[in-house]
Motif scaffolding. Sequence first.
Motif, PDB file in Angstrom:
ATOM      1  N   GLY A 137       0.814  -1.205   0.000  1.00  0.00           N
ATOM      2  CA  GLY A 137       0.000   0.000   0.000  1.00  0.00           C
ATOM      3  C   GLY A 137       0.847   1.255   0.000  1.00  0.00           C
ATOM      4  O   GLY A 137       2.070   1.212  -0.213  1.00  0.00           O
ATOM      5  N   THR A 138       0.182   2.377   0.279  1.00  0.00           N
ATOM      6  CA  THR A 138       0.809   3.698   0.224  1.00  0.00           C
ATOM      7  C   THR A 138       0.672   4.394   1.566  1.00  0.00           C
ATOM      8  O   THR A 138      -0.363   4.273   2.228  1.00  0.00           O
ATOM      9  N   ARG A 139       1.699   5.100   1.969  1.00  0.00           N
ATOM     10  CA  ARG A 139       1.597   5.939   3.168  1.00  0.00           C
ATOM     11  C   ARG A 139       2.320   7.250   2.920  1.00  0.00           C
ATOM     12  O   ARG A 139       3.272   7.342   2.124  1.00  0.00           O
ATOM     13  N   LEU A 140       1.856   8.299   3.602  1.00  0.00           N
ATOM     14  CA  LEU A 140       2.465   9.623   3.532  1.00  0.00           C
ATOM     15  C   LEU A 140       3.245   9.849   4.825  1.00  0.00           C
ATOM     16  O   LEU A 140       2.664   9.879   5.911  1.00  0.00           O
ATOM     17  N   ILE A 141       4.551  10.027   4.700  1.00  0.00           N
ATOM     18  CA  ILE A 141       5.416  10.214   5.859  1.00  0.00           C
ATOM     19  C   ILE A 141       5.689  11.704   6.026  1.00  0.00           C
ATOM     20  O   ILE A 141       6.255  12.342   5.125  1.00  0.00           O
TER      21      ILE A 141
END
Length: 295
Positions: A137-141
């Motif tokens: 998946g995708t995550r915003l850090i």
Amino acid sequence: MEFLRPATWDEALAAKAEYPTALPISGGTDVMVEMNFDVHRPSAILDLNRIPELRQWEIDGDVVKLGASVPYSRIIDELSEQLPGLAKAAHTVGSPQIRNRGSVGGNLGGASPAGDAHPALLAAGRDVFVEAVSVRGTRLIPIDEFYVGVKRNSLAADELIRTVHIPVADGPQQFSKIGTRNAMVIAVCAFGFALHPKNHTVGTGIGSAAPTPRRAVEAEEYLQGALEERGLWESGGLLGAEVTQRFGELVKAAASPIDDVRGTADYRRHTLAVMARRTLTWCWNDYSKQIRSAA
């Protein structure tokens, strides 16, 4: 050594999942130097040069979504208005050849405290995010959580950087860098600064003067308080020498530099204070002109 050359983004993610120790390469301006000097000998290389979306950028509302492999030269040519601080930092990177290859994604992946993009990204505000993607998946850090140690970041082993989300500038931004010469040099130390008039905040970024890039949080809070108390956001009036002086002292205090072949810790602290005062003055002069011209 394995050499992986995916043709699509999905193939790249699958390759990183299968070979989590594979080292991503796009411009190669840092990676190839380390390999040539046997500083780093990865088990596999993941070549991302065939992935077109990594070399693209777009504006979504008031945010620039910058592809990880967009070279510095294009940031200078195409995004100087939207991302002035980052564009100024890009001007100081290496030579024209390096600026045509190197990218913000590469700077983030290497996470060197001397990376030129880091101070500008921190100064751009707390709404800067690194978009990390894997087959999971995708995550915003948040940029403040991205740097975790000397040349270490918070990416998981199977993640790749797709884009960096950076707010479009709503006020003046500056970048300053000290080196042992005027070009082709690693920063002795660097400083990024930005005014954010919309929410009455300021941003700072310190480079090459701590184990990781960092903000000067107390300096930001002090300056924001001084601007509010004196009504300077509305008037654009003079800051006063005591404000710029105190701001520089607080930036200096935020650093934790070392002595090395490029400079001493004391020199780095001194130059940070000077750069902080200068970048604040330059930005405030530009902001004051904008206020007067709008009156």
